[in-house]
Design an enzyme around this catalytic site. Structure first.
Site, short mmCIF file in Angstrom:
data_model
loop_
_atom_site.label_atom_id
_atom_site.label_comp_id
_atom_site.label_asym_id
_atom_site.label_seq_id
_atom_site.Cartn_x
_atom_site.Cartn_y
_atom_site.Cartn_z
N GLY A 13 -2.51 39.28 55.94
CA GLY A 13 -2.91 40.65 56.26
C GLY A 13 -1.77 41.50 56.78
N TYR A 147 -14.66 43.61 70.71
CA TYR A 147 -13.40 44.00 70.05
C TYR A 147 -12.85 45.29 70.67
CZ TYR A 147 -10.30 44.96 66.02
OH TYR A 147 -9.22 45.20 65.20
P1 NDP Z 1 -6.33 38.96 59.11
O1 NDP Z 1 -7.65 38.34 59.40
O2 NDP Z 1 -6.00 39.36 57.70
O3 NDP Z 1 -5.15 37.99 59.63
C1 NDP Z 1 -5.21 37.54 60.93
C2 NDP Z 1 -4.02 36.67 61.23
O4 NDP Z 1 -4.14 36.26 62.60
C3 NDP Z 1 -3.96 35.40 60.41
O5 NDP Z 1 -2.62 35.03 60.18
C4 NDP Z 1 -4.65 34.39 61.32
O6 NDP Z 1 -4.26 33.05 61.07
C5 NDP Z 1 -4.13 34.84 62.68
N1 NDP Z 1 -4.97 34.40 63.79
C6 NDP Z 1 -6.29 34.63 64.01
N2 NDP Z 1 -6.68 34.01 65.14
C7 NDP Z 1 -5.59 33.38 65.64
C8 NDP Z 1 -5.35 32.54 66.76
N3 NDP Z 1 -6.32 32.22 67.63
N4 NDP Z 1 -4.10 32.03 66.94
C9 NDP Z 1 -3.10 32.33 66.08
N5 NDP Z 1 -3.27 33.12 65.00
C10 NDP Z 1 -4.49 33.62 64.78
O7 NDP Z 1 -6.24 40.20 60.10
P2 NDP Z 1 -5.67 41.70 59.85
O8 NDP Z 1 -4.36 41.64 59.19
O9 NDP Z 1 -6.74 42.52 59.27
O10 NDP Z 1 -5.49 42.19 61.37
C11 NDP Z 1 -4.27 42.00 62.09
C12 NDP Z 1 -4.37 42.74 63.41
O11 NDP Z 1 -4.58 44.12 63.17
C13 NDP Z 1 -5.54 42.28 64.28
O12 NDP Z 1 -5.17 42.29 65.63
C14 NDP Z 1 -6.60 43.34 64.00
O13 NDP Z 1 -7.49 43.44 65.08
C15 NDP Z 1 -5.73 44.57 63.86
N6 NDP Z 1 -6.35 45.65 63.11
C16 NDP Z 1 -6.73 45.48 61.80
C17 NDP Z 1 -7.29 46.53 61.08
C18 NDP Z 1 -7.68 46.40 59.64
O14 NDP Z 1 -8.20 47.39 59.08
N7 NDP Z 1 -7.45 45.29 58.99
C19 NDP Z 1 -7.52 47.82 61.72
C20 NDP Z 1 -7.08 47.89 63.10
C21 NDP Z 1 -6.52 46.83 63.74
P3 NDP Z 1 -4.98 32.18 59.89
O15 NDP Z 1 -4.44 32.73 58.61
O16 NDP Z 1 -4.57 30.80 60.18
O17 NDP Z 1 -6.47 32.42 60.02
#
Ligand code: NDP
Length: 241
Positions: A13, A147
């Site tokens: 992401g 959240y």
């Molecule tokens: P994704 O779900 O696409 O990716 C999340 C990433 O975080 C993955 O690499 C995942 O690892 C990792 N992750 C999740 N939990 C943990 C943990 N406990 N320890 C270590 N790594 C972890 O998320 P997005 O790219 O959509 O979001 C990224 C950030 O941006 C987040 O903080 C989200 O809240 C924020 N955000 C996103 C928006 C959106 O529209 N997408 C909008 C606003 C904010 P794994 O691959 O192993 O699961």
């Protein structure tokens, strides 16, 4: 000397794009992830960026992860607290487990990682910390009390830690993305996207992960030393604080 950068949740992401953008800026990047080994391995094969698996909600695991990265790449100069999850539901139906999981992964993690790198940054008189919040931490969002609380918490954390470390060459900033076209948002049915989500965004489209990554490289640059305690909204005009 190349800066060493750690991106939590850096394999998928938005984090995926951040890791690549920092690498392209000359950083030596370490990408953390939680459990999706297949995606992480593919990311590593495609980018050459080393991957480190641990749960950022677990302080002891963060300690081990930071130690491993420091041993492999050197002391950490740039920390991007990006890992995050959602466990949506109205508060009157929200379970304690779903509250705890989101606070732990999205807010405790930022304490854990920042606490573990701050001493080294202070002693070297340089650091860049970028926290990824959300538009929903800025304005609140129905169905996301957990959240919204965690993401709003990052705003206060950022300002406090920015003040504490401003005289030490360390900046701490937050980025609040709006709707970004990641797998999660692209899974929303087309008609819901077109009738319910896009009309809220004056720019008329979703953002891209690369646009958020560009915000990160801007704030993480050596030249960005006068920007600290700031929140950079990247939401296509959806919310103007
Ligand atoms: P994704 O779900 O696409 O990716 C999340 C990433 O975080 C993955 O690499 C995942 O690892 C990792 N992750 C999740 N939990 C943990 C943990 N406990 N320890 C270590 N790594 C972890 O998320 P997005 O790219 O959509 O979001 C990224 C950030 O941006 C987040 O903080 C989200 O809240 C924020 N955000 C996103 C928006 C959106 O529209 N997408 C909008 C606003 C904010 P794994 O691959 O192993 O699961």
């Amino acid at each position: 000397m190349a800066r060493v950068a750690v991106v939590t949740g850096g394999t998928r992401g938005i984090g995926h794009a951040i890791s690549i953008a920092l690498k392209n800026k000359g950083c030596r990047v370490a990408a953390n992830y939680a459990g999706n080994d297949a995606a992480a391995r593919q990311f590593q094969a495609e980018t050459g960026i080393p991957i480190y698996k641990w749960d950022v909600g677990d302080f002891a695991a963060c300690q081990e992860g930071v130690t491993r990265i420091t041993r492999d790449l050197g002391p950490i100069d740039v920390l991007v607290n990006n890992a995050g999850i959602t466990r949506d539901g109205m508060l009157h139906r929200m379970t304690k487990d779903n509250w705890d999981a989101v606070i732990r992964t999205n807010l405790d993690s930022v304490f854990n990682m920042t606490r573990l790198v701050i001493d080294g940054m202070r002693s070297r008189s340089f650091g860049r910390i970028v926290n990824i919040s959300s538009i929903n931490g800025r304005k609140g969002q129905m169905g996301q009390a957990n959240y919204s609380a965690a993401k709003a918490g990052l705003l206060g954390f950022t300002k406090a830690v920015a003040q504490e470390n401003a005289a030490k060459g360390i900046t701490v900033n937050v980025i609040a993305p709006g709707y970004i076209a990641t797998e999660m948002v692209q899974a929303v049915p087309k008609d819901v996207l077109e009738t319910k989500i896009l009309p809220l965004i004056p720019v008329g489209r979703l953002g891209t992960a690369e646009e958020i990554a560009r915000c990160v490289t801007f704030l993480a640059a050596d030249e960005a030393g006068f920007i600290t305690g700031a929140c950079l909204d990247a939401n296509g005009g959806q919310y103007m604080a």
